[in-house]
Design an enzyme around this catalytic site. Structure first.
Site, mmCIF file in Angstrom:
data_model
loop_
_atom_site.group_PDB
_atom_site.id
_atom_site.type_symbol
_atom_site.label_atom_id
_atom_site.label_comp_id
_atom_site.label_asym_id
_atom_site.label_seq_id
_atom_site.Cartn_x
_atom_site.Cartn_y
_atom_site.Cartn_z
ATOM 1 N N ASP A 1 0.839 -1.202 0.000
ATOM 2 C CA ASP A 1 0.000 0.000 0.000
ATOM 3 C C ASP A 1 0.876 1.256 0.000
ATOM 4 O O ASP A 1 1.969 1.250 0.568
ATOM 5 C CB ASP A 1 -0.894 -0.039 1.252
ATOM 6 C CG ASP A 1 -2.094 0.895 1.135
ATOM 7 O OD1 ASP A 1 -2.277 1.511 0.069
ATOM 8 O OD2 ASP A 1 -2.835 1.003 2.121
ATOM 9 N N ASN B 1 -10.764 -3.235 -6.381
ATOM 10 C CA ASN B 1 -9.997 -2.217 -7.133
ATOM 11 C C ASN B 1 -10.672 -1.826 -8.455
ATOM 12 O O ASN B 1 -10.296 -0.838 -9.078
ATOM 13 C CB ASN B 1 -8.552 -2.672 -7.399
ATOM 14 C CG ASN B 1 -7.650 -2.590 -6.186
ATOM 15 O OD1 ASN B 1 -6.668 -3.327 -6.072
ATOM 16 N ND2 ASN B 1 -7.962 -1.693 -5.245
ATOM 17 N N ARG C 1 -5.291 -2.548 8.402
ATOM 18 C CA ARG C 1 -6.505 -3.363 8.189
ATOM 19 C C ARG C 1 -6.212 -4.427 7.142
ATOM 20 O O ARG C 1 -5.222 -4.334 6.412
ATOM 21 C CB ARG C 1 -7.676 -2.480 7.785
ATOM 22 C CG ARG C 1 -7.422 -1.612 6.586
ATOM 23 C CD ARG C 1 -8.628 -0.737 6.212
ATOM 24 N NE ARG C 1 -8.197 0.201 5.183
ATOM 25 C CZ ARG C 1 -7.756 1.431 5.418
ATOM 26 N NH1 ARG C 1 -7.705 1.902 6.640
ATOM 27 N NH2 ARG C 1 -7.341 2.202 4.435
ATOM 28 N N GLU D 1 0.890 -13.796 12.213
ATOM 29 C CA GLU D 1 1.375 -12.606 12.923
ATOM 30 C C GLU D 1 1.240 -11.415 11.976
ATOM 31 O O GLU D 1 1.379 -11.576 10.749
ATOM 32 C CB GLU D 1 2.852 -12.795 13.302
ATOM 33 C CG GLU D 1 3.091 -13.915 14.288
ATOM 34 C CD GLU D 1 2.511 -13.611 15.668
ATOM 35 O OE1 GLU D 1 2.632 -12.463 16.129
ATOM 36 O OE2 GLU D 1 1.920 -14.519 16.271
HETATM 37 C C1 FPP Z 1 -1.785 0.381 -3.300
HETATM 38 O O1 FPP Z 1 -1.407 1.691 -3.541
HETATM 39 C C2 FPP Z 1 -1.359 -0.488 -4.354
HETATM 40 C C3 FPP Z 1 -2.177 -1.093 -5.253
HETATM 41 C C4 FPP Z 1 -3.632 -0.912 -5.304
HETATM 42 C C5 FPP Z 1 -1.662 -1.971 -6.273
HETATM 43 C C6 FPP Z 1 -0.348 -2.632 -5.996
HETATM 44 C C7 FPP Z 1 0.260 -2.824 -7.302
HETATM 45 C C8 FPP Z 1 1.568 -2.783 -7.592
HETATM 46 C C9 FPP Z 1 2.634 -2.659 -6.585
HETATM 47 C C10 FPP Z 1 1.986 -2.844 -9.002
HETATM 48 C C11 FPP Z 1 1.598 -4.070 -9.755
HETATM 49 C C12 FPP Z 1 1.985 -5.339 -9.082
HETATM 50 C C13 FPP Z 1 2.687 -6.373 -9.629
HETATM 51 C C14 FPP Z 1 2.817 -7.666 -8.885
HETATM 52 C C15 FPP Z 1 3.324 -6.270 -10.941
HETATM 53 P P1 FPP Z 1 -2.530 2.807 -3.577
HETATM 54 O O2 FPP Z 1 -2.686 3.226 -4.996
HETATM 55 O O3 FPP Z 1 -3.758 2.348 -2.886
HETATM 56 O O4 FPP Z 1 -1.792 3.917 -2.745
HETATM 57 P P2 FPP Z 1 -2.455 5.059 -1.865
HETATM 58 O O5 FPP Z 1 -3.234 4.373 -0.776
HETATM 59 O O6 FPP Z 1 -1.260 5.791 -1.352
HETATM 60 O O7 FPP Z 1 -3.303 5.879 -2.800
#
Ligand code: FPP
Length: 239
Positions: free
Chosen positions: A27, A75, A193, A206
């Site tokens: 995150d 998402n 969470r 954990e």
């Molecule tokens: C949370 O950041 C992250 C995600 C919703 C996606 C995670 C995806 C990646 C790390 C890239 C793709 C993954 C792979 C395995 C190639 P957010 O956008 O919710 O951040 P914020 O809460 O700061 O807005």
């Protein structure tokens, strides 16, 4: 009395015991970009670089399984542009890193309802899983279109179709069936969470939280989490 077939062996405090299976809620990509006045897509792009580093680190640190929450079933509520960016990054990541997985004995597994993704991604994921299916050092489980409640509904339906619904029959039908029990769940960016990740699997895991935003997460910090894990006393409801 054991109620689940997957009860992990008891781990004593301070024994230096390593987790076998670590899951990460990655995150903070958006906030990382915002702090730098960059588009969110840049945060996700840097997030993929961190994924690459942490997959390598997982092998080096001796983890049997690493599960990463890449795209949740919730998402889809994000703007279309951002969904397209994330899917594009996923395609690129699998294409560019598959050879490295093969070379490093990493098995790719996809968890979640990935078959609902676009057909070209489904084909690519299935090819990649079959190409790495014989690898045994580390399993990388990427959660795509994953929701813990959805996984449980699907598992319960399959279990009912096969016979009795029991803890064992549900567990045998989870997307994570065959992986070691989840030992440690990490979430970056200061949020604390589960966000519908690994609801069943987290029963005795954990938890470890860090304020670090995902693009800044490092092998050193993962090692720190593992080191703290080794000092935790796990009782699984016993005493
Ligand atoms: C949370 O950041 C992250 C995600 C919703 C996606 C995670 C995806 C990646 C790390 C890239 C793709 C993954 C792979 C395995 C190639 P957010 O956008 O919710 O951040 P914020 O809460 O700061 O807005």
């Amino acid at each position: 009395m054991l109620t689940s077939g997957s009860q992990p062996e008891r781990i004593e405090a301070g024994t230096g015991k390593m987790p076998r299976h670590v899951a990460i809620i990655m995150d903070g990509n958006g906030r990382w970009a915002k702090k730098r006045m960059l588009p969110r897509a840049m945060g996700h792009k840097r997030g993929v670089e961190t994924v690459r580093k942490i997959v390598r680190a997982a092998g080096e640190l001796g983890l049997e399984a690493l599960s990463l929450y890449a795209f949740s079933s919730e998402n889809w509520k994000r703007p279309e542009d951002e969904i397209n960016d994330l899917m594009g990054l996923m395609r690129e990541f699998i294409k560019s890193d598959l050879d490295e997985f093969a070379a490093n004995d990493v098995r790719l597994k996809i968890i979640g309802n990935y078959k609902a993704l676009s057909p070209d991604i489904v084909d690519m994921l299935e090819d990649s899983m079959s190409r790495t299916s014989q690898n045994t050092r580390t399993t990388l489980a990427v959660a795509l279109n994953y929701g813990g409640q959805d996984e449980l509904v699907r598992a319960a339906r399959s279990a009912a179709a096969q016979g009795d619904i029991t803890a064992e029959s549900i567990e045998a039908n989870l997307d994570t069936a065959g992986l070691p029990p989840l030992d440690l769940l990490i979430r970056t960016s200061g949020e604390q969470r589960l966000s519908n990740f690994m609801l069943w699997q987290a029963a005795y895991a954990e938890f470890w939280f860090t304020d670090t935003l995902w693009p800044d997460f490092s092998k050193d910090e993962l090692a720190q989490a593992l080191s703290e894990f080794s000092t935790r006393e796990r009782r699984y409801g016993g005493r």
